[in-house]
Write a protein that holds these residues in place. Sequence first.
Motif, PDB file in Angstrom:
ATOM      1  N   UNK A  45       0.857  -1.177   0.000  1.00 56.76           N
ATOM      2  CA  UNK A  45       0.000   0.000   0.000  1.00 56.76           C
ATOM      3  C   UNK A  45       0.897   1.231   0.000  1.00 56.76           C
ATOM      4  N   UNK A  46       0.526   2.198  -0.823  1.00 53.12           N
ATOM      5  CA  UNK A  46       1.379   3.391  -0.918  1.00 53.12           C
ATOM      6  C   UNK A  46       0.593   4.565  -1.479  1.00 53.12           C
ATOM      7  N   UNK A  47       1.122   5.750  -1.243  1.00 57.70           N
ATOM      8  CA  UNK A  47       0.611   6.974  -1.841  1.00 57.70           C
ATOM      9  C   UNK A  47       1.548   7.354  -2.972  1.00 57.70           C
ATOM     10  N   UNK A  48       0.995   7.910  -4.063  1.00 53.24           N
ATOM     11  CA  UNK A  48       1.826   8.330  -5.188  1.00 53.24           C
ATOM     12  C   UNK A  48       2.505   7.154  -5.845  1.00 53.24           C
ATOM     13  N   UNK A  49       3.568   7.461  -6.568  1.00 57.24           N
ATOM     14  CA  UNK A  49       4.320   6.406  -7.232  1.00 57.24           C
ATOM     15  C   UNK A  49       3.647   5.931  -8.498  1.00 57.24           C
ATOM     16  N   UNK A  50       3.992   4.727  -8.886  1.00 53.43           N
ATOM     17  CA  UNK A  50       3.497   4.157 -10.134  1.00 53.43           C
ATOM     18  C   UNK A  50       2.496   3.051  -9.853  1.00 53.43           C
ATOM     19  N   UNK A  67      -4.374   9.104 -16.022  1.00 55.11           N
ATOM     20  CA  UNK A  67      -4.528   9.814 -14.751  1.00 55.11           C
ATOM     21  C   UNK A  67      -3.420   9.397 -13.791  1.00 55.11           C
ATOM     22  N   UNK A  68      -2.867  10.348 -13.039  1.00 50.73           N
ATOM     23  CA  UNK A  68      -1.857   9.980 -12.036  1.00 50.73           C
ATOM     24  C   UNK A  68      -2.460   9.142 -10.904  1.00 50.73           C
ATOM     25  N   UNK A  69      -1.653   8.228 -10.405  1.00 53.17           N
ATOM     26  CA  UNK A  69      -2.045   7.412  -9.263  1.00 53.17           C
ATOM     27  C   UNK A  69      -1.873   8.243  -7.993  1.00 53.17           C
ATOM     28  N   UNK A  70      -2.916   8.327  -7.188  1.00 50.22           N
ATOM     29  CA  UNK A  70      -2.851   9.045  -5.919  1.00 50.22           C
ATOM     30  C   UNK A  70      -2.535   8.073  -4.787  1.00 50.22           C
ATOM     31  N   UNK A  71      -3.165   6.887  -4.820  1.00 48.29           N
ATOM     32  CA  UNK A  71      -2.946   5.895  -3.767  1.00 48.29           C
ATOM     33  C   UNK A  71      -3.269   4.511  -4.296  1.00 48.29           C
ATOM     34  N   UNK A 138       5.960  11.172  -5.787  1.00 53.00           N
ATOM     35  CA  UNK A 138       6.848  10.283  -5.043  1.00 53.00           C
ATOM     36  C   UNK A 138       6.048   9.159  -4.394  1.00 53.00           C
ATOM     37  N   UNK A 139       6.613   7.964  -4.394  1.00 56.43           N
ATOM     38  CA  UNK A 139       5.970   6.801  -3.769  1.00 56.43           C
ATOM     39  C   UNK A 139       6.265   6.826  -2.280  1.00 56.43           C
ATOM     40  N   UNK A 140       5.212   6.791  -1.479  1.00 56.77           N
ATOM     41  CA  UNK A 140       5.344   6.784  -0.029  1.00 56.77           C
ATOM     42  C   UNK A 140       4.646   5.534   0.497  1.00 56.77           C
ATOM     43  N   UNK A 141       5.418   4.523   0.943  1.00 50.96           N
ATOM     44  CA  UNK A 141       4.784   3.335   1.501  1.00 50.96           C
ATOM     45  C   UNK A 141       4.008   3.703   2.769  1.00 50.96           C
ATOM     46  N   UNK A 142       2.854   3.078   2.968  1.00 54.82           N
ATOM     47  CA  UNK A 142       2.040   3.344   4.154  1.00 54.82           C
ATOM     48  C   UNK A 142       1.603   2.030   4.798  1.00 54.82           C
ATOM     49  N   UNK A 143       1.338   2.098   6.087  1.00 61.42           N
ATOM     50  CA  UNK A 143       0.685   0.990   6.782  1.00 61.42           C
ATOM     51  C   UNK A 143      -0.512   1.559   7.528  1.00 61.42           C
TER      52      UNK A 143
END
Length: 182
Positions: A45-50, A67-71, A138-143
């Motif tokens: 799971x992540x915000x941004x990125x590909x 469209x850009x990926x938001x999450x 930028x890809x930001x991994x989330x938990x």
Amino acid sequence: MKNFLAKYFGPKKPAKLATRALGPIMQSVSERSLHLVPSKAETRSFLGGASTLRPPMESPLFNGKPLPLVAQIDLGEVQKAQSTPWLPHSGTLSFFYDVFDQSIWGFDPEDRSGSAVVYSPNISGNVSHIVRSNDGLARIPVHFVPRPSYPSSEREIVSALALNSDEIDAWYKIESESFGGH
């Protein structure tokens, strides 16, 4: 005599309003929720990125451009953090939005192609080899961290509690602390 006169005829101190213990009250009106928190470890799971959509699924288009990926949310990670019966137990939700132009806000039915939520079945294995082009975010991994969600003090359910100003201040403080003070 002076103390007697001051006690009964001197300036009055404002009465301290009684403040109820808000913890049980807040718990009674709270809902379960998950808080997205940046992760130091790589997650699915992540915000941004590909996007990790596989063919035949492609990134949705708006005005002829992807469209850009938001999450991107891995539903298995969601279920592991907190059982959520109304969501599938596996698969991925990908959220897309025209973040760069931001010409649409969703008020007009013609705006519906400027954002999209795409469900895809589980993507097995390492996702690094199946990514689509990065959209500049930028890809930001989330938990996910389970936490209570409290209604706003303006909501009818809270208004019915007839909180005094000290209790409302305490309400906001407790709510802020549930996010780690942010």
